[in-house]
Design a protein around this motif. Structure first.
Motif, PDB file in Angstrom:
ATOM      1  N   THR A  96       0.809  -1.026   0.130  1.00 27.33           N
ATOM      2  CA  THR A  96      -0.230   0.190  -0.135  1.00 27.33           C
ATOM      3  C   THR A  96       0.919   1.162   0.018  1.00 27.33           C
ATOM      4  OG1 THR A  96       0.004  -0.044   2.511  1.00 27.33           O
ATOM      5  CG2 THR A  96      -1.853  -1.097   1.351  1.00 27.33           C
ATOM      6  N   THR A 146       4.074   0.402   2.360  1.00 24.98           N
ATOM      7  CA  THR A 146       3.907  -0.608   3.345  1.00 24.98           C
ATOM      8  C   THR A 146       3.683  -2.103   2.723  1.00 24.98           C
ATOM      9  OG1 THR A 146       2.975   1.110   4.810  1.00 24.98           O
ATOM     10  CG2 THR A 146       2.798  -1.108   5.577  1.00 24.98           C
ATOM     11  N   VAL A 177       1.638  -5.271   2.464  1.00 25.64           N
ATOM     12  CA  VAL A 177       0.620  -5.890   3.200  1.00 25.64           C
ATOM     13  C   VAL A 177       0.271  -7.469   3.083  1.00 25.64           C
ATOM     14  CG1 VAL A 177      -0.841  -3.920   3.243  1.00 25.64           C
ATOM     15  CG2 VAL A 177      -0.927  -5.172   1.206  1.00 25.64           C
ATOM     16  N   TRP A 206      -6.717  -6.881  -1.665  1.00 30.92           N
ATOM     17  CA  TRP A 206      -5.776  -5.772  -2.033  1.00 30.92           C
ATOM     18  C   TRP A 206      -6.180  -4.720  -2.943  1.00 30.92           C
ATOM     19  CZ3 TRP A 206      -2.480  -5.200  -6.259  1.00 30.92           C
ATOM     20  CH2 TRP A 206      -1.165  -4.332  -6.165  1.00 30.92           C
TER      21      TRP A 206
END
Ligand SMILES: [Zn+2]
Length: 390
Positions: free
Chosen positions: A222, A245, A247, A335
């Motif tokens: 992300t 980041t 995930v 996602w």
């Protein structure tokens, strides 16, 4: 074990024993003649192996009418090697057990004990300068030329190692039928994988989704953008900071790598065509065992390369199948639904997860069929003797 010689001594054991007690071995004149007919290592090696086999069977000293006689092979030259001669060792041997144990049946050595018993463990050696083969004690030449001896021993051991590897690879011949069956049954999976890869790449490209650079490292990320004021003397600037980041991990991303290599189907077909030159039967294997070293080495190389290739294909297929696994696809879907997902992507599954919708958004996607073959387990194509393939 000396008794084993008794029957050969005829009717005068006592007298013969006395004569034999000297350890003297008569060397036939023909053995002393030079036989310079081994000009290449290959030719010498084949003969050397025959000589060693002959000695293992027949021993080295024959007793005839109470006389101990060198049982020379017709191709050996029984003469002292010149000092500083080059040497290659062809084949080690140990005398037959009864001969090895009876001192007087042990071999004399042209290097050192020219006319009396000397060794039970010997080596057949080639002397390239003179093109002759001699049979000597295993470590005898070390005294004449330690460096040459060490070098020849290293070469010999290296060859023995290669020889073992070749033998191990050839032992797989009868099992190759099973390997070919496994490849055949994996062809369906390969075709489906090739097709879905092409379909996915097409959808991504058509809707301009640049997914590959974002997930190539194996992570779904992300992103968060934030602005920061930089104050330096006299002026103020703003910087945008992007924070990525991780995930979730995503496996098999190589499936969508922009590569131009052969398809899995073509790679497997190539292996089938290479392996089809080998008859996977015990009879064929036995024939190969009898063929010369060069032929055997050539065949071993073919098998080794085919297995290496299969191992690589199997690894790639297992890896890339994970990308179209339902769990992976659902992970990517979750996602893609996030506002902060790094890629702008639309992904849905339909019809009991047998259809993948992939694109940029509603009305801007492709329908991609997920073949049942992709859910099948890949048959191992390298299960046999994998330890020999490195
Ligand atoms: Zn010797």
């Amino acid at each position: 074990m000396e008794e084993t010689d008794a029957p050969l001594l005829g009717g005068e054991p006592a007298a013969d024993d006395a004569r034999l007690g000297t350890n003297r071995v008569v060397i036939p004149e023909r053995a002393k003649l030079e036989k310079p007919k081994f000009e290449t290592f290959e030719i010498a090696l084949q003969t050397g192996k025959r000589i060693a086999a002959f000695i293992r069977k027949e021993g080295r000293v024959r007793i005839e009418a109470g006389v101990r006689l060198l049982n020379a092979h017709p191709d050996e030259t029984y003469s002292k090697p010149p000092a500083g001669a080059q040497v290659e060792y062809l084949q080690e041997f140990v005398l037959p057990e009864a001969h090895a144990k009876a001192r007087r049946r042990q071999s004399p050595c042209p290097c050192c004990q020219f006319q009396s018993s000397k060794f039970a463990r010997g080596i057949v050696a080639w002397f390239p300068d003179e093109c002759v083969i001699r049979v000597i004690g295993r470590d005898c030449f070390a005294r004449l030329s330690p460096e040459e001896h060490q070098k020849a021993l290293r070469n010999y051991h290296q060859r023995q190692k290669t020889e073992k590897q070749i033998a191990a690879l050839l032992r797989n011949i009868p099992l190759i039928g099973g390997v070919r069956d496994a490849i055949e049954s994996n062809l369906d999976i390969a075709r489906s994988l090739d097709r879905i890869r092409a379909d996915i790449l097409n959808a991504l490209s058509k809707h301009d989704v640049r997914l590959w650079p974002m997930i190539r490292q194996g992570w779904l990320n992300t992103v968060k953008e934030s602005r920061r004021n930089n104050v330096s003397p006299g002026r103020m600037t703003k910087t945008t900071i992007t924070t990525k980041t991780k995930v979730a991990p995503v496996r098999g991303t190589q499936l969508i790598a922009p590569k131009t290599s052969l398809t899995f189907e073509d790679r497997l077909q190539q292996c089938i065509s290479v392996l089809s030159t080998i008859e996977p039967t015990k009879e064929y294997y036995e024939k190969v065992e009898q063929s010369d070293d060069r032929e055997r080495a050539k065949l071993a190389r073919i098998i080794q390369n085919a297995f290496k290739t299969l191992k690589a294909i199997e690894k790639d297929m297992l890896d890339q199948l994970q990308f179209v696994d339902i769990i992976t696809l659902k992970t990517i879907r979750s996602w893609s639904l996030r506002e902060d997902a790094e890629a702008d992507l639309f992904l849905e599954l339909e019809d009991d997860d047998s259809v993948l919708l992939l694109g940029r958004g509603l009305g801007r996607y492709e329908r991609i069929r997920i073949d049942g073959a992709l859910r099948r387990r890949l048959e191992s194509m390298t299960g046999i003797s994998a330890k020999d393939i490195n």
